[in-house]
Scaffold this motif. Sequence first.
Motif, PDB file in Angstrom:
ATOM      1  N   PHE B  40       0.876  -1.181   0.000  1.00 21.77           N
ATOM      2  CA  PHE B  40       0.000   0.000   0.000  1.00 21.77           C
ATOM      3  C   PHE B  40       0.907   1.223   0.000  1.00 21.77           C
ATOM      4  N   MET B  41       1.003   1.850  -1.173  1.00 24.90           N
ATOM      5  CA  MET B  41       1.897   2.998  -1.326  1.00 24.90           C
ATOM      6  C   MET B  41       1.063   4.261  -1.472  1.00 24.90           C
ATOM      7  N   SER B  42       1.390   5.279  -0.676  1.00 27.13           N
ATOM      8  CA  SER B  42       0.691   6.555  -0.832  1.00 27.13           C
ATOM      9  C   SER B  42       1.591   7.569  -1.497  1.00 27.13           C
ATOM     10  N   PHE B  43       0.997   8.392  -2.356  1.00 25.35           N
ATOM     11  CA  PHE B  43       1.680   9.563  -2.895  1.00 25.35           C
ATOM     12  C   PHE B  43       1.179  10.756  -2.109  1.00 25.35           C
ATOM     13  N   LEU B  44       2.069  11.397  -1.385  1.00 28.39           N
ATOM     14  CA  LEU B  44       1.672  12.524  -0.550  1.00 28.39           C
ATOM     15  C   LEU B  44       2.404  13.773  -1.028  1.00 28.39           C
ATOM     16  N   GLY B  45       1.709  14.872  -1.054  1.00 33.71           N
ATOM     17  CA  GLY B  45       2.367  16.109  -1.456  1.00 33.71           C
ATOM     18  C   GLY B  45       1.342  17.200  -1.665  1.00 33.71           C
ATOM     19  N   ALA B 156     -13.835  -0.776  -9.612  1.00 33.79           N
ATOM     20  CA  ALA B 156     -12.407  -0.803  -9.942  1.00 33.79           C
ATOM     21  C   ALA B 156     -11.743  -2.100  -9.497  1.00 33.79           C
ATOM     22  N   MET B 157     -12.408  -2.866  -8.602  1.00 27.47           N
ATOM     23  CA  MET B 157     -11.729  -4.075  -8.138  1.00 27.47           C
ATOM     24  C   MET B 157     -12.420  -5.354  -8.580  1.00 27.47           C
ATOM     25  N   VAL B 158     -13.594  -5.230  -9.222  1.00 31.21           N
ATOM     26  CA  VAL B 158     -14.374  -6.420  -9.556  1.00 31.21           C
ATOM     27  C   VAL B 158     -13.645  -7.302 -10.557  1.00 31.21           C
ATOM     28  N   PHE B 159     -12.775  -6.714 -11.384  1.00 34.27           N
ATOM     29  CA  PHE B 159     -12.074  -7.524 -12.383  1.00 34.27           C
ATOM     30  C   PHE B 159     -10.705  -7.983 -11.898  1.00 34.27           C
ATOM     31  N   ASP B 160     -10.510  -7.940 -10.585  1.00 32.61           N
ATOM     32  CA  ASP B 160      -9.283  -8.457  -9.980  1.00 32.61           C
ATOM     33  C   ASP B 160      -8.016  -7.866 -10.563  1.00 32.61           C
ATOM     34  N   PRO B 161      -7.914  -6.551 -10.607  1.00 30.76           N
ATOM     35  CA  PRO B 161      -6.697  -5.964 -11.157  1.00 30.76           C
ATOM     36  C   PRO B 161      -5.542  -6.215 -10.196  1.00 30.76           C
ATOM     37  N   SER B 162      -4.346  -6.350 -10.737  1.00 32.61           N
ATOM     38  CA  SER B 162      -3.195  -6.579  -9.865  1.00 32.61           C
ATOM     39  C   SER B 162      -2.739  -5.267  -9.233  1.00 32.61           C
ATOM     40  N   VAL B 163      -3.210  -4.140  -9.796  1.00 35.19           N
ATOM     41  CA  VAL B 163      -2.887  -2.830  -9.243  1.00 35.19           C
ATOM     42  C   VAL B 163      -4.156  -1.997  -9.147  1.00 35.19           C
ATOM     43  N   LEU B 164      -4.339  -1.308  -8.039  1.00 28.24           N
ATOM     44  CA  LEU B 164      -5.478  -0.422  -7.870  1.00 28.24           C
ATOM     45  C   LEU B 164      -4.958   0.982  -7.574  1.00 28.24           C
ATOM     46  N   LEU B 165      -5.322   1.932  -8.435  1.00 29.08           N
ATOM     47  CA  LEU B 165      -4.870   3.311  -8.254  1.00 29.08           C
ATOM     48  C   LEU B 165      -6.030   4.138  -7.726  1.00 29.08           C
ATOM     49  N   MET B 166      -5.770   4.987  -6.735  1.00 26.94           N
ATOM     50  CA  MET B 166      -6.839   5.832  -6.203  1.00 26.94           C
ATOM     51  C   MET B 166      -6.343   7.262  -6.082  1.00 26.94           C
ATOM     52  N   ASP B 167      -7.056   8.163  -6.723  1.00 26.83           N
ATOM     53  CA  ASP B 167      -6.646   9.567  -6.715  1.00 26.83           C
ATOM     54  C   ASP B 167      -7.540  10.377  -5.788  1.00 26.83           C
ATOM     55  N   GLU B 168      -7.078  10.641  -4.609  1.00 29.88           N
ATOM     56  CA  GLU B 168      -7.844  11.367  -3.588  1.00 29.88           C
ATOM     57  C   GLU B 168      -9.295  10.909  -3.544  1.00 29.88           C
ATOM     58  N   PRO B 169      -9.512   9.602  -3.365  1.00 34.03           N
ATOM     59  CA  PRO B 169     -10.877   9.080  -3.478  1.00 34.03           C
ATOM     60  C   PRO B 169     -11.813   9.629  -2.398  1.00 34.03           C
ATOM     61  N   LEU B 170     -11.263  10.071  -1.286  1.00 39.90           N
ATOM     62  CA  LEU B 170     -12.126  10.527  -0.198  1.00 39.90           C
ATOM     63  C   LEU B 170     -12.114  12.042  -0.069  1.00 39.90           C
ATOM     64  N   GLY B 171     -11.479  12.695  -1.037  1.00 36.52           N
ATOM     65  CA  GLY B 171     -11.283  14.146  -0.956  1.00 36.52           C
ATOM     66  C   GLY B 171     -12.571  14.951  -0.835  1.00 36.52           C
ATOM     67  N   ALA B 172     -13.664  14.430  -1.403  1.00 34.93           N
ATOM     68  CA  ALA B 172     -14.902  15.218  -1.427  1.00 34.93           C
ATOM     69  C   ALA B 172     -15.825  14.889  -0.255  1.00 34.93           C
ATOM     70  N   LEU B 173     -15.354  14.018   0.655  1.00 35.05           N
ATOM     71  CA  LEU B 173     -16.252  13.576   1.726  1.00 35.05           C
ATOM     72  C   LEU B 173     -15.910  14.250   3.053  1.00 35.05           C
ATOM     73  N   THR B 195      -1.703  -4.546  -5.322  1.00 32.06           N
ATOM     74  CA  THR B 195      -0.882  -3.386  -5.019  1.00 32.06           C
ATOM     75  C   THR B 195      -1.764  -2.141  -5.061  1.00 32.06           C
ATOM     76  N   PHE B 196      -1.762  -1.357  -4.009  1.00 32.26           N
ATOM     77  CA  PHE B 196      -2.566  -0.136  -3.979  1.00 32.26           C
ATOM     78  C   PHE B 196      -1.660   1.085  -4.083  1.00 32.26           C
ATOM     79  N   VAL B 197      -2.030   2.010  -4.943  1.00 31.61           N
ATOM     80  CA  VAL B 197      -1.334   3.296  -4.983  1.00 31.61           C
ATOM     81  C   VAL B 197      -2.375   4.365  -4.717  1.00 31.61           C
ATOM     82  N   TYR B 198      -2.135   5.143  -3.674  1.00 32.71           N
ATOM     83  CA  TYR B 198      -3.169   6.016  -3.146  1.00 32.71           C
ATOM     84  C   TYR B 198      -2.646   7.452  -3.100  1.00 32.71           C
TER      85      TYR B 198
END
Lengths: 263, 370
Positions: B40-45, B156-173, B195-198
């Motif tokens: 689980f890797m986050s991109f922070l900045g 985004a996960m129903v097709f079992d991707p080996s990588v899941l990318l999320m771009d500020e998914p909770l930013g609007a909540l 692998t998650f990239v968040y």
Amino acid sequence: MRRILPRILLGTICVLIALWLVAPTLVVVPMSFAEQKSLVFPPSGFSLQWYENFFTNKQWYGSLIVSLKVALIVALLATVLGTLAAIGIERAKGRSAGILRAILITPIIIPGVVMAIGIYAVYLDTRLVGTLTGYVLAHTMLALPFVVIAVGASLSVFDARLETAAASLGASRLSAFFTVTLPLILPGILSGMLFAFVTSFDEVIVSLFITSPQATTLPVRIFASITRDSDPTVAAVGSLTFLATTIIIGAGLLVGTRRGRSK
Amino acid sequence: MKDFATKAKGAAIDIKGVSKHYGRFKALDDVDLQIQPGEFMSFLGPSGSGKTTTLNLIAGFTDLTRGEIRLDERSIGNTPAHKRNIGVVFQHYALFPHMTVAKNVAYPLQQRRVPKPAREAAVRETLAKVQLQDFAHRYPSELSGGQQQRVALARAMVFDPSVLLMDEPLGALDKKLREFLQLEIKRIHRELGSTFVYVTHDQEEALVLSDRIAVFNKGKIEQVGTGMELYTKPRTLFVGQFIGESSVLRGAHVEDGGAAVFTINGTPVRAARPAAGEGAHVILLRPETVSVHGAASDAPEGANRLTGTVTEALYLGSGVKYEVTIPGGTVISARMANAERLLTIGEEATVAWQPQDSILLADDGSAAQM
Ligand SMILES: Nc1ncnc2c1ncn2[C@@H]1O[C@H](COP(=O)(O)OP(=O)(O)O)[C@@H](O)[C@H]1O
Ligand SMILES: [Mg+2]
């Protein structure tokens, strides 16, 4: 209390303007049921003879078929071309898009007579006068702007990021277009198609120039008939056309609001 | 046919010397990053630092200017987005408004021509994972923001991707919902094994979720590490200030037998190691390493001491929080276990900390906390 007078005034003016807008139609419909053999207002008596004449007279009936054929083909052609053009313009963005849009919309701005003269001159050379192809080409040109405008309006509120999302979910560009873009801009496409159909169906100026005895569209037949004699059949044709367009547009609006609500 | 019940294996992502230029502007400048399978890797900045650009390059939404991205050793530079088999969750949800929740989630399976029975089973199972099984027949417009984002996650996960990318998914909540969904996302990450990239600009969120965090600044990655590494051993002042609370002391320094000695308001202040390299340096302090005392004599032996005025004193139940302003205007924050007496605002006080708690960093001129 002071507010009542302006309201009455406003109401009266609105009713008068509304009457003014529908007055020609209100004149035509009663005349179509007249008993006399000439076109006069107010009519007297009641008969369906002019409706009967329209559907039994080969010339009238034939013109209806020509007009329907042309309008249907034009609706399809203009919708496909106009939709593709609108998508291209939306994608292009920037200055070239503005110029392209302006060019595609010119048929609305150029006076019909000028267009008619130009088309006639070209058609004489290319033997398109009075042919189905001739009508279709000319009317498609005239109808195209309406499709470009209607579809363009739909596209401008379409969220193009949905296509990116579709791509991330495994959709090719073509597949994304048919499964995401097309359903969402369909209301615009349908209203464009409706406009295209109506534009062709009641086009008279260009058609007058390129008409022939072999293929005469309904509006041209009406014009010819009314200038030659005052056959009340034109009133029946007018009333039927009015009824048909009301039903088509009304259905379009109804479907539109349904779709709007289900979203 | 693929078995959608098996646990996906996360893919390794290898980003090598990647640059992305928009005209003359370098949105990403020679970035290197290795992401481990299942990590689980986050991109922070801060905003505009190149996080989304990097994500878009991995997803294939934009072409890179230079460099290479490998997915499990396979270069994906020439693979179009729709063939990368990478799941993406967007901040703006990007749900298809003309499809029900079930149709939205079935979409990627339909594109992959998964037969109907398997498709329906997978949709049911995935909606259950995000606890939306009762909403299958609703339209996105009939759901709340949090529910919509869960649908987006399911899709985004129903097709079992080996990588899941999320771009500020909770930013609007809102905050409460965000905290709840953070836990959900963490649970789903454990269950899926992908692998998650968040992407986030919220350092707390990054700390809560991530195995490791990559800190972005101006199109570069300043540091990659676990939350603890970034907090206790920041390599740059920017990273030190971006993660957690901190105070910064600036001043001239000299080397003194393996230690850097700063002179602040005429008082020597020590860092336990020498400065690396030339140029101006600063001392970064974490609030929990600093103590505040009413009397200078109460400060521990061997500690650095500075005197100032208490400008904030908060009783937090579990402890106290102080802000002490020293002459010159620098504010030092401190967090302490309960003292016998709460100092009052305006009172003279001594701040103290051990030399080994002075985090010595090159002064990169980065502004105070945003
Ligand atoms: N299509 C584009 N054209 C020009 N500049 C862009 C484009 N996309 C992003 N940028 C610029 O690249 C920089 C990084 O953007 P981005 O990766 O979106 O930042 P963030 O870290 O906020 O996600 C920003 O300064 C942004 O303005
Ligand atoms: Mg971003």
